[in-house]
Design a protein around this motif. Structure first.
Motif, PDB file in Angstrom:
ATOM      1  N   LYS A  39       0.858  -1.196   0.000  1.00 36.51           N
ATOM      2  CA  LYS A  39       0.000   0.000   0.000  1.00 36.51           C
ATOM      3  C   LYS A  39       0.892   1.244   0.000  1.00 36.51           C
ATOM      4  CE  LYS A  39      -2.518   1.282   3.641  1.00 36.51           C
ATOM      5  NZ  LYS A  39      -2.300   2.733   3.852  1.00 36.51           N
ATOM      6  N   PRO A  40       0.732   2.108  -1.015  1.00 36.43           N
ATOM      7  CA  PRO A  40       1.633   3.260  -1.121  1.00 36.43           C
ATOM      8  C   PRO A  40       1.430   4.247   0.025  1.00 36.43           C
ATOM      9  CG  PRO A  40      -0.139   3.426  -2.729  1.00 36.43           C
ATOM     10  CD  PRO A  40      -0.255   2.066  -2.106  1.00 36.43           C
ATOM     11  N   GLN A  44       5.034   8.506  -1.049  1.00 37.41           N
ATOM     12  CA  GLN A  44       5.255   7.863  -2.346  1.00 37.41           C
ATOM     13  C   GLN A  44       4.282   8.393  -3.401  1.00 37.41           C
ATOM     14  OE1 GLN A  44       4.803   3.845  -0.882  1.00 37.41           O
ATOM     15  NE2 GLN A  44       6.982   3.392  -1.209  1.00 37.41           N
ATOM     16  N   LEU A  45       3.019   8.557  -3.005  1.00 35.67           N
ATOM     17  CA  LEU A  45       2.031   9.064  -3.958  1.00 35.67           C
ATOM     18  C   LEU A  45       2.339  10.500  -4.353  1.00 35.67           C
ATOM     19  CD1 LEU A  45      -1.297   7.622  -2.477  1.00 35.67           C
ATOM     20  CD2 LEU A  45       0.010   6.779  -4.435  1.00 35.67           C
ATOM     21  N   LYS A  46       2.785  11.300  -3.398  1.00 39.02           N
ATOM     22  CA  LYS A  46       3.064  12.710  -3.649  1.00 39.02           C
ATOM     23  C   LYS A  46       4.125  12.890  -4.731  1.00 39.02           C
ATOM     24  CE  LYS A  46       2.412  17.045  -2.139  1.00 39.02           C
ATOM     25  NZ  LYS A  46       1.095  17.717  -2.167  1.00 39.02           N
ATOM     26  N   GLU A  60      -3.463   9.816   2.299  1.00 42.91           N
ATOM     27  CA  GLU A  60      -3.608   8.676   3.209  1.00 42.91           C
ATOM     28  C   GLU A  60      -5.033   8.127   3.149  1.00 42.91           C
ATOM     29  OE1 GLU A  60      -3.014   5.697   5.764  1.00 42.91           O
ATOM     30  OE2 GLU A  60      -1.409   7.019   5.047  1.00 42.91           O
ATOM     31  N   ARG A  61      -5.995   9.013   2.993  1.00 40.10           N
ATOM     32  CA  ARG A  61      -7.401   8.606   2.927  1.00 40.10           C
ATOM     33  C   ARG A  61      -7.676   7.735   1.699  1.00 40.10           C
ATOM     34  NH1 ARG A  61     -12.443  12.858   2.072  1.00 40.10           N
ATOM     35  NH2 ARG A  61     -14.115  11.295   1.901  1.00 40.10           N
ATOM     36  N   ASP A  65      -7.252   2.694  -2.069  1.00 37.24           N
ATOM     37  CA  ASP A  65      -7.880   2.568  -3.382  1.00 37.24           C
ATOM     38  C   ASP A  65      -6.917   2.882  -4.515  1.00 37.24           C
ATOM     39  OD1 ASP A  65     -10.534   1.802  -2.646  1.00 37.24           O
ATOM     40  OD2 ASP A  65     -10.816   3.819  -1.854  1.00 37.24           O
ATOM     41  N   VAL A  66      -5.626   2.827  -4.214  1.00 41.67           N
ATOM     42  CA  VAL A  66      -4.598   3.090  -5.222  1.00 41.67           C
ATOM     43  C   VAL A  66      -3.567   1.968  -5.155  1.00 41.67           C
ATOM     44  CG1 VAL A  66      -2.796   4.672  -5.995  1.00 41.67           C
ATOM     45  CG2 VAL A  66      -4.910   5.594  -5.022  1.00 41.67           C
ATOM     46  N   SER A  67      -3.152   1.467  -6.296  1.00 43.62           N
ATOM     47  CA  SER A  67      -2.053   0.501  -6.337  1.00 43.62           C
ATOM     48  C   SER A  67      -1.082   0.882  -7.436  1.00 43.62           C
ATOM     49  CB  SER A  67      -2.574  -0.921  -6.570  1.00 43.62           C
ATOM     50  OG  SER A  67      -2.990  -1.086  -7.918  1.00 43.62           O
TER      51      SER A  67
END
Length: 542
Positions: A39-40, A44-46, A60-61, A65-67
């Motif tokens: 789970k990112p 990492q997503l930023k 974080e929320r 729902d992201v992979s």
């Protein structure tokens, strides 16, 4: 209470990773997925361009729902005609999208309810009136063109290549309709996969993402949807291209107001996806005079009838809806250039006035429409209906369902009554199934290229998310007789009785049709696929 050992923490972490990865690989045990990331983290997503506008609390929320997933060369991400609740953002590699050369027709696939949309039926009859029972098109209806749900404007047999930074799949995912192309990797690819509930949140929160998604829609789909719609059929491509630049794309949340009755009017709205109900003042309250579904328009009456300058009805979104707003000045240019479009608008305006008047004279019609919207009948692709006058309460329908599903019936022979018709608590297989939103493992999903929504019990953790989300009480939690393992995530389930979610799956993999209707000895159990079919059934029993 003793502190957990490092080994216990390691097992728990591995279990959490396994559960997260199950969610992204559960739809097919033989996919081309090479690797699914853990789970990112928000950090990492930023670092990824598509998430750069969001703060870490928001990331974080949405992170469950992201992979970030690696697919091998030659893998089919989705097929033409399939339902997906994902958007894909390509990080590396290349993906080809193409339209199969199946059949002789070059027309777009129809995506809206044909019985709710006016279309030509010949010089004598003109356009279908919404208060009548219109016919469905047949293979001889060569003049009918349809509004299509297109992610890409591609002729049959052609394709396109996508590279790093491209976003795709989002139009079909947001509208809840089948994908218009097949997507396949041409080399090993790394993709960000975003489930539709996270995508909706992202689109609402970021003006930049909304503009990006809208820009993709304008580039790939809008022109084709306009030129193939009943309203703009026959307009030149040059005019359509100009119209594209003036149109505003509108997204509405459930219950959000589009226009209030009595406010200044002048624009025309066309529904791309979702449902919008029309409300009129009646006494001290309001009645539902009609509803709009895909391809239908609002604003003809106010535009064409002299002296009417305010909205005659209020309009409220029933669910997540996407619309097109055509400004009044662009409409005036349209009518001057293409008088036949004005004729089409007049026909629709007359139908709208007739239906509004009918609703005010016959409150039963207005109440039925309200019940249909509130109870989700308007959403249904397959609604189980039982005629109580003929039903002997033998329960053969329930027993047949149980026999087909290892002794566990998938519906309850109780529910809402409309006149003398019972709508049991059985899944409607909705056009926009909200039960899919928030499932932590992906156990509930669309069953391939079909309308069927099914639950894969093997990976259901019994969290009740789908059951709680279903507005129509069509999902039941069942005990399995087992208990959760002591390393289960979330930890609150450990040692507790294991539950699984259960619902109608239309017996889609049984080799026969739905057992409930096939085994009714009185022939009083029916499956209807739209609100108009339901209304037809009511009228046939009178």
């Amino acid at each position: 209470m003793s502190e957990p050992h490092d080994g216990d923490l390691g097992k728990t972490m591995l279990r959490r990773i396994e559960q997260y990865q199950d969610r992204w690989t559960s739809s097919d045990d033989h996919t081309g997925i090479i690797q699914v990331s853990e789970k990112p983290t928000p950090h990492q997503l930023k670092e990824l361009e598509i998430f750069s506008d969001y703060d870490e609390t928001f990331l974080e929320r949405i992170s469950p729902d992201v992979s970030i997933t690696t697919w091998r060369k030659g893998s089919v991400l989705f097929e033409e005609g399939s339902y997906i609740d994902l958007a894909f953002f390509l990080l590396s590699g290349e993906v080809e999208v193409f339209v199969e050369t199946i059949g002789d027709s070059t027309e777009p696939i129809p995506i809206f309810d044909l019985r709710r949309t006016a279309f030509p039926q010949g010089a004598e009859t003109g356009y279908t009136q919404l208060v009548t029972t219109p016919r469905l098109p047949t293979s001889t209806d060569t003049e009918i063109t349809f509004l299509a749900s297109m992610d890409f404007d591609l002729p049959r047999g052609s394709g396109a290549r996508l590279g790093p930074g491209d976003l795709f799949g989002e139009i079909g995912a947001l509208s809840g309709w089948p994908q218009s192309v097949t997507a396949r990797t041409t080399e090993d690819c790394q993709l960000v996969q975003i489930r539709v509930n996270a995508l909706r949140l992202m689109k609402r929160k970021s003006k930049a993402l909304k503009e990006r998604v809208d820009s993709i829609y304008r580039e790939r789909s809008l022109g084709l949807q306009l030129s193939s719609s009943p309203l703009f059929r026959g307009c030149s491509q040059l005019f359509i291209e100009g119209l594209k630049e003036t149109i505003e794309l509108i997204s509405l949340d459930p219950g959000e107001e589009l226009v209030p009755q009595g406010a200044p009017a002048g624009d025309l709205f066309m529904v791309r996806s979702g449902f919008v109900k029309l409300l009129q003042d009646f006494g001290e309250g309001k009645i539902v005079s009609s509803y709009l579904s895909k391809g239908m328009t609002l604003g003809e009456v106010e535009l064409l009838i002299e002296g009417i300058e305010v909205w005659q009805s209020g309009a409220v979104s029933v669910e997540y809806s996407e619309l097109i707003r055509v400004p009044g000045d662009a409409l005036q240019q349209l009518l001057r250039t293409y008088p036949e479009v004005e004729d089409r608008l007049w026909r629709t305006a007359v139908d709208r006035l007739k239906e509004a008047g009918y609703s005010r004279r016959d409150l039963g019609h207005a109440e039925f429409t309200q019940v249909a919207l509130d109870s989700g009948l308007v959403q249904g692709n397959s609604i189980l209906v039982i005629d109580l006058e003929a039903c002997t309460r033998c329960d053969d329908c329930v027993r047949a369902c149980a026999a087909t599903h290892e002794g566990r019936p998938r519906f309850v022979r109780e529910g809402n009554k409309v006149d003398n018709l019972l709508v049991p608590r059985s899944c409607y297989h909705c056009r926009d199934p909200v039960c899919l939103v928030g499932c932590p493992t992906g156990a509930i999903h669309r069953a391939g290229v079909a309308d069927v929504v099914e639950i894969e019990e093997r990976i259901c953790i019994g969290c009740s998310s789908c059951s709680n989300n279903c507005p129509y009480d069509a999902i039941v939690m069942h005990e399995t007789g087992e208990q959760w393992a002591d390393n289960m995530i979330p930890a609150g389930l450990r040692g507790k009785d294991r539950l699984v979610a259960s619902k109608c799956d239309l017996c889609h993999d049984s080799g026969h049709g739905p057992a409930c209707t096939a085994n009714c000895p009185q022939g009083c159990a029916y499956r209807v696929g739209s609100l108009d079919e339901f209304r037809d059934l009511m009228q046939s029993r009178e």
